[in-house]
Scaffold this motif. Structure first.
Motif, PDB file in Angstrom:
ATOM      1  N   SER A   8       0.856  -1.183   0.000  1.00 52.42           N
ATOM      2  CA  SER A   8       0.000   0.000   0.000  1.00 52.42           C
ATOM      3  C   SER A   8       0.893   1.234   0.000  1.00 52.42           C
ATOM      4  CB  SER A   8      -0.902   0.026   1.236  1.00 52.42           C
ATOM      5  OG  SER A   8      -1.774  -1.075   1.253  1.00 52.42           O
ATOM      6  N   HIS A   9       0.632   2.161  -0.901  1.00 52.51           N
ATOM      7  CA  HIS A   9       1.367   3.428  -0.941  1.00 52.51           C
ATOM      8  C   HIS A   9       0.564   4.455  -0.154  1.00 52.51           C
ATOM      9  CE1 HIS A   9       4.527   2.532  -4.004  1.00 52.51           C
ATOM     10  NE2 HIS A   9       3.679   1.539  -4.257  1.00 52.51           N
ATOM     11  N   ARG A  10       1.196   5.018   0.856  1.00 51.16           N
ATOM     12  CA  ARG A  10       0.497   5.940   1.751  1.00 51.16           C
ATOM     13  C   ARG A  10       1.311   7.221   1.935  1.00 51.16           C
ATOM     14  NH1 ARG A  10      -3.602   2.974   3.776  1.00 51.16           N
ATOM     15  NH2 ARG A  10      -3.312   0.721   4.048  1.00 51.16           N
ATOM     16  N   TYR A  11       0.654   8.211   2.518  1.00 47.97           N
ATOM     17  CA  TYR A  11       1.300   9.487   2.827  1.00 47.97           C
ATOM     18  C   TYR A  11       0.900   9.916   4.233  1.00 47.97           C
ATOM     19  CZ  TYR A  11       2.443  10.054  -2.138  1.00 47.97           C
ATOM     20  OH  TYR A  11       2.938   9.873  -3.404  1.00 47.97           O
ATOM     21  N   THR A  12       1.823  10.579   4.893  1.00 48.51           N
ATOM     22  CA  THR A  12       1.506  11.278   6.126  1.00 48.51           C
ATOM     23  C   THR A  12       2.206  12.624   6.067  1.00 48.51           C
ATOM     24  OG1 THR A  12       1.362  11.086   8.540  1.00 48.51           O
ATOM     25  CG2 THR A  12       3.449  10.441   7.534  1.00 48.51           C
ATOM     26  N   GLU A  13       1.754  13.558   6.890  1.00 51.30           N
ATOM     27  CA  GLU A  13       2.307  14.910   6.842  1.00 51.30           C
ATOM     28  C   GLU A  13       2.770  15.330   8.221  1.00 51.30           C
ATOM     29  OE1 GLU A  13       0.602  19.337   5.889  1.00 51.30           O
ATOM     30  OE2 GLU A  13       0.268  17.783   4.359  1.00 51.30           O
TER      31      GLU A  13
ATOM     32  N   ARG B  41       5.088  16.450   3.376  1.00 49.48           N
ATOM     33  CA  ARG B  41       4.355  15.226   3.055  1.00 49.48           C
ATOM     34  C   ARG B  41       5.344  14.099   2.809  1.00 49.48           C
ATOM     35  NH1 ARG B  41       1.171  13.852  -2.044  1.00 49.48           N
ATOM     36  NH2 ARG B  41      -0.666  12.684  -1.369  1.00 49.48           N
ATOM     37  N   LEU B  42       5.179  13.013   3.540  1.00 52.46           N
ATOM     38  CA  LEU B  42       6.092  11.878   3.468  1.00 52.46           C
ATOM     39  C   LEU B  42       5.388  10.686   2.837  1.00 52.46           C
ATOM     40  CD1 LEU B  42       7.552  12.158   7.076  1.00 52.46           C
ATOM     41  CD2 LEU B  42       8.658  12.920   4.966  1.00 52.46           C
TER      42      LEU B  42
ATOM     43  N   PRO C  50       9.635   4.183   4.280  1.00 57.20           N
ATOM     44  CA  PRO C  50       9.395   5.504   3.702  1.00 57.20           C
ATOM     45  C   PRO C  50      10.450   5.895   2.672  1.00 57.20           C
ATOM     46  CG  PRO C  50      10.484   5.752   5.815  1.00 57.20           C
ATOM     47  CD  PRO C  50      10.242   4.263   5.623  1.00 57.20           C
ATOM     48  N   ASP C  51      10.068   6.817   1.799  1.00 53.99           N
ATOM     49  CA  ASP C  51      11.037   7.666   1.118  1.00 53.99           C
ATOM     50  C   ASP C  51      11.336   8.780   2.118  1.00 53.99           C
ATOM     51  OD1 ASP C  51      11.009   6.360  -1.403  1.00 53.99           O
ATOM     52  OD2 ASP C  51       9.184   7.426  -1.966  1.00 53.99           O
ATOM     53  N   MET C  52      12.536   8.845   2.628  1.00 54.57           N
ATOM     54  CA  MET C  52      12.832   9.904   3.588  1.00 54.57           C
ATOM     55  C   MET C  52      12.679  11.269   2.910  1.00 54.57           C
ATOM     56  SD  MET C  52      15.608   8.406   6.247  1.00 54.57           S
ATOM     57  CE  MET C  52      17.084   8.479   5.248  1.00 54.57           C
TER      58      MET C  52
ATOM     59  N   ALA D 216       9.373   9.530  13.969  1.00 54.83           N
ATOM     60  CA  ALA D 216       8.374   9.497  15.042  1.00 54.83           C
ATOM     61  C   ALA D 216       6.966   9.704  14.485  1.00 54.83           C
ATOM     62  CB  ALA D 216       8.692  10.566  16.088  1.00 54.83           C
ATOM     63  N   ALA D 217       6.838  10.625  13.532  1.00 59.69           N
ATOM     64  CA  ALA D 217       5.528  10.888  12.937  1.00 59.69           C
ATOM     65  C   ALA D 217       5.018   9.677  12.162  1.00 59.69           C
ATOM     66  CB  ALA D 217       5.618  12.102  12.015  1.00 59.69           C
ATOM     67  N   LEU D 218       5.903   8.971  11.476  1.00 63.74           N
ATOM     68  CA  LEU D 218       5.506   7.775  10.738  1.00 63.74           C
ATOM     69  C   LEU D 218       4.987   6.691  11.681  1.00 63.74           C
ATOM     70  CD1 LEU D 218       8.452   7.643   8.207  1.00 63.74           C
ATOM     71  CD2 LEU D 218       6.042   7.772   7.566  1.00 63.74           C
ATOM     72  N   ILE D 219       5.678   6.491  12.788  1.00 63.42           N
ATOM     73  CA  ILE D 219       5.244   5.481  13.755  1.00 63.42           C
ATOM     74  C   ILE D 219       3.895   5.866  14.349  1.00 63.42           C
ATOM     75  CG2 ILE D 219       5.784   4.415  15.986  1.00 63.42           C
ATOM     76  CD1 ILE D 219       8.771   4.634  15.197  1.00 63.42           C
ATOM     77  N   GLN D 220       3.747   7.124  14.704  1.00 64.16           N
ATOM     78  CA  GLN D 220       2.484   7.579  15.287  1.00 64.16           C
ATOM     79  C   GLN D 220       1.345   7.494  14.270  1.00 64.16           C
ATOM     80  OE1 GLN D 220       3.973  11.361  16.534  1.00 64.16           O
ATOM     81  NE2 GLN D 220       4.921  10.540  18.399  1.00 64.16           N
ATOM     82  N   ALA D 221       1.637   7.802  12.989  1.00 73.02           N
ATOM     83  CA  ALA D 221       0.609   7.711  11.954  1.00 73.02           C
ATOM     84  C   ALA D 221       0.171   6.272  11.709  1.00 73.02           C
ATOM     85  CB  ALA D 221       1.126   8.321  10.651  1.00 73.02           C
ATOM     86  N   SER D 222       1.059   5.329  12.000  1.00 77.10           N
ATOM     87  CA  SER D 222       0.735   3.915  11.798  1.00 77.10           C
ATOM     88  C   SER D 222      -0.282   3.407  12.814  1.00 77.10           C
ATOM     89  CB  SER D 222       2.012   3.062  11.903  1.00 77.10           C
ATOM     90  OG  SER D 222       2.406   2.897  13.262  1.00 77.10           O
TER      91      SER D 222
END
Length: 291
Positions: free
Chosen positions: A9-14, A19-20, A61-63, A88-94
């Motif tokens: 799954s390709h996802r994004y978080t901000e 935007r990551l 992620p793509d850093m 940290a944001a990626l882990i929290q978004a998960s």
């Protein structure tokens, strides 16, 4: 083990307006994979399916600055504090409370080490592939032997010229670094290389990736505080011994006062890109460490 991209799954978080992009696969305890320079999430093509098959949920992620993630302008945007806050944001978004492991190679390791220092509550284990502890790297840069290997880090401090030379001849230097430096024939195929070329060609990507090195040579909170914070989490270091960028002395475990629980595994027939050269060995070490 072959990567089946239909299962991703390709996802994004901000975070703070950046935007990551990341790929996600599997179910179970969370493992975060941080790629190196000059790569992208796809550099973990051998590890993602093995981890998913073993019952883990993987985020790669793509850093920031790379491939499909945003490429904020300015060197300050690539400071260590920003890069670790992205993880940290990626882990929290998960939705996970913490990661079972954060795994970093090269610059990914350069982010993973300080992430473990700043956010110990967000990971259980740390895995490092050919990436020295920051204190060891700073010390090594005072030696002639490592300076000869790290000349490009200083060249990257020049404005604009590095971008011109790297872009020359269809990114010849980058192509050589991810393909010709490997030890296993066919470790990087022409199809693989096309994925890298597409990522390098994204608008703003080249300057963004080089800005990692420019930011590293500016004062950071870790350097200002003297000795880096201690990493108490268990650490596995996997090191390909034929590394043309990092001196062999850097493979040794850091000072026990900085990281007391470190296991080092040397792989003699692998390059800096150890996970390309010996994917099955790396996967087995990783899974054994996670169990």
């Amino acid at each position: 083990m072959t990567l089946d991209e239909s299962r991703l799954s390709h996802r994004y978080t901000e975070r703070s307006g950046v935007r990551l992009h990341y790929v996600e696969a599997g179910e179970g305890p969370l493992v975060v994979l941080l790629h190196g320079f000059p790569e992208l999430w796809y550099s973990w093509r051998h590890q993602i399916p093995a981890l998913v098959e073993a019952g883990y949920r993987v985020i790669a992620p793509d850093m920031r600055g790379y491939n499909l993630s945003d490429k904020p302008r300015g060197v300050a945007a690539y400071a260590s504090a920003e890069l670790t806050a992205d993880v940290a944001a990626l882990i929290q978004a998960s939705g996970a409370e913490r990661a079972a492991a954060v795994v970093g190679h090269d610059w990914g390791a350069g982010v993973a080490w300080p992430f473990a220092m700043r956010y110990p509550e967000l990971l259980e284990r740390l895995v490092i592939l050919n990436g020295p502890h920051p204190a060891k790297m700073l010390a090594a840069l005072r030696t002639a032997r490592q300076l000869r290997k790290s000349w490009y880090m200083f060249f990257f401090q020049i404005p604009k010229l590095p971008e011109l030379l790297v872009r020359w001849n269809d990114y010849a230097t980058f192509r050589a670094s991810v393909k010709d430096d490997t030890r296993r024939p066919g470790a990087v195929t022409d199809e693989d290389l096309a994925r890298y070329l597409e990522a390098w060609s994204q608008p703003g990507a080249l300057t963004a990736t080089i800005n990692y090195y420019r930011a590293a040579f500016r004062p950071s909170s870790l350097r200002k505080s003297g000795k880096p914070p201690r990493v108490d989490t268990p650490v596995l270091v996997i090191w390909g011994e034929h590394d043309r960028y990092l001196d062999a002395d850097l493979v040794a475990a850091p000072d026990p006062e900085l990281a007391p629980n470190v296991r080092v595994v040397r792989i003699p027939d692998a390059s800096h890109f150890v996970h390309y050269d010996r994917p099955e060995k790396v996967n087995q070490l990783l899974l054994d460490f996670l169990r």
